[in-house]
Design a protein around this motif. Sequence first.
Motif, short mmCIF file in Angstrom:
data_model
loop_
_atom_site.label_atom_id
_atom_site.label_comp_id
_atom_site.label_asym_id
_atom_site.label_seq_id
_atom_site.Cartn_x
_atom_site.Cartn_y
_atom_site.Cartn_z
N ALA A 40 0.83 -1.21 0.00
CA ALA A 40 0.00 0.00 0.00
C ALA A 40 0.86 1.25 0.00
O ALA A 40 0.64 2.19 -0.78
N ALA A 100 2.62 1.93 -3.32
CA ALA A 100 1.70 2.43 -4.33
C ALA A 100 1.35 3.89 -4.07
O ALA A 100 1.22 4.68 -5.01
N ILE A 101 1.23 4.28 -2.77
CA ILE A 101 0.91 5.68 -2.47
C ILE A 101 2.07 6.59 -2.85
O ILE A 101 1.88 7.67 -3.41
N ALA A 104 4.28 6.04 -5.18
CA ALA A 104 4.28 6.13 -6.64
C ALA A 104 3.20 7.07 -7.12
O ALA A 104 3.40 7.82 -8.08
N ALA A 105 2.02 7.07 -6.43
CA ALA A 105 0.95 7.97 -6.85
C ALA A 105 1.36 9.43 -6.66
O ALA A 105 1.06 10.28 -7.51
N ILE A 107 3.75 10.31 -9.46
CA ILE A 107 3.04 10.41 -10.73
C ILE A 107 2.25 11.71 -10.79
O ILE A 107 2.17 12.36 -11.85
N LYS A 130 10.46 -1.33 -3.83
CA LYS A 130 10.32 -2.10 -5.06
C LYS A 130 9.00 -1.77 -5.77
O LYS A 130 8.99 -1.52 -6.98
N VAL A 131 7.89 -1.74 -5.02
CA VAL A 131 6.60 -1.49 -5.65
C VAL A 131 6.53 -0.07 -6.20
O VAL A 131 6.05 0.15 -7.33
N ALA A 136 8.59 0.12 -9.36
CA ALA A 136 7.99 -0.64 -10.47
C ALA A 136 6.85 0.13 -11.11
O ALA A 136 6.78 0.28 -12.33
N ILE A 137 5.94 0.67 -10.26
CA ILE A 137 4.78 1.39 -10.81
C ILE A 137 5.24 2.66 -11.52
O ILE A 137 4.75 3.01 -12.59
N SER A 176 8.14 3.20 -13.03
CA SER A 176 8.79 2.94 -14.32
C SER A 176 7.77 2.54 -15.37
O SER A 176 7.90 2.92 -16.54
N PHE A 222 4.71 3.69 -15.49
CA PHE A 222 4.05 4.94 -15.90
C PHE A 222 4.94 5.75 -16.81
O PHE A 222 4.46 6.31 -17.81
#
Lengths: 145, 177, 112
Positions: free
Chosen positions: A39, A42-43, A45-46, A49, A124-125, A128-129, A131, A133
């Motif tokens: 979680a 992902a946050i 990465a958000a 982005i 890692k997560v 990954a997200i 790259s 995007f």
Amino acid sequence: MKGMTPIVKVVARIVGGFIFIYGCYIVLYGHLSPGGGFAGGAIIAAGLILARLAFGTTASQERSASISSSIFESTGGLLFLLIALLGLFVGGYFFINLFPSFGTPGRLVSAGSIPFSNIAIGIKVAAAILSIFVVLASTKYIFKE
Amino acid sequence: MLELIVLLIFMIAAGIVAVEIKDLLASVIALGAVGFAVAIGFIMLAAPDLAIVQIVIEVLSVVFFVAVILKTTHVDSTLGRPYKGGDIFTFVVFGMFALAFVYFGVRLLAGLAPMSRELGQVASHYLTQGLAETGAVNRVTSVVLDYRALDTLGEATVLFTAVIGVLAVLRLEGRKK
Amino acid sequence: MIILVASLILFLVGLYAIITKRNMIKVAVGFSLMEYSVNFLFAIVGFRPGALPPILQAVEAGKVYSDPLPQALVLTAIVIGLGVTAFMLSLILRLYNRIGSFDLEEIQRLKG
């Protein structure tokens, strides 16, 4: 990719840092509260982005972001594997939890190697997200005229 | 349980809209509606970990879809085309499969009887002994990163493979000879 | 019981999109729908009426908790689903670059 209007830029400048810090909090407190590496990564990465979408990027920035996110992703995976191998050589089993009773349960310093695994998975997560995007939204691959 | 049934009816309706609508951007937004409904359902089902992950991943997945659609086209030109004989055969086969799927699914899940079940041995061991054995208050984290950490390693490998696949497929310039 | 049947029907909606639609984006949307329904089914199986989240210091008598094992399995499956969707989208972008539309019947006409 072009940037957006000044309204979006001002809001992104205020909100983006808070999203990043919230992601770090979710990663670090994953063994005490809902969340964890998946979680929180992902946050993070958000948040990254959001900054890229609001301010826009040039082709050279996309290239360097692609390279650095690949490096970060490999680093996260290798860290996770290193924790597993540390368990093998110190504790005797692959992925054994080293010192699970160190610290008081319910505090930040507890649960042995689980927080470190959370940090590795988070790196890692997020990488990954990011790259994925960067490649999907880069300016090099525009098909519509 | 009534609120879960209402939520599932909303999800099915939004799913049918996402499949049948002509504009691809509207289709992707309807898919996002389904994903957020899933996140609300996770909160109702006492799974806050899953709700956090589902919300963020849903936002990112809609961003990916929109990034692809904005680069190409957003009109579904295949709708409204007259059906041929082979398509009708496909529909008939799908209808028969759907009937059989629901029939056997109901028979299978009736033996499961989920809502009144006592916790199994494994789950109650995780709940009662998890804090002493791993030191983590959040039992989901203790399962993911201690009891079943090899599963997580496999997941990390799958994610790594997916990223490598995306980078390899979208590489425009060929290899230098 | 009716909740389980409803999530099976959501699975069938996604399967319908994959089998009968001729647009590649619609196929990807159907794939995501199937994935959501399976994740939801797992979370339902781990739930009992009135259950609390499995985040606790010690188990109190008389309270029920939801099963942490299906939640842990679904947690990884959600993130894998994003990776699979991104890979499908990149394949769709390359095919669009080659044939100029999302139509699956155009692909069948390609030779070599």
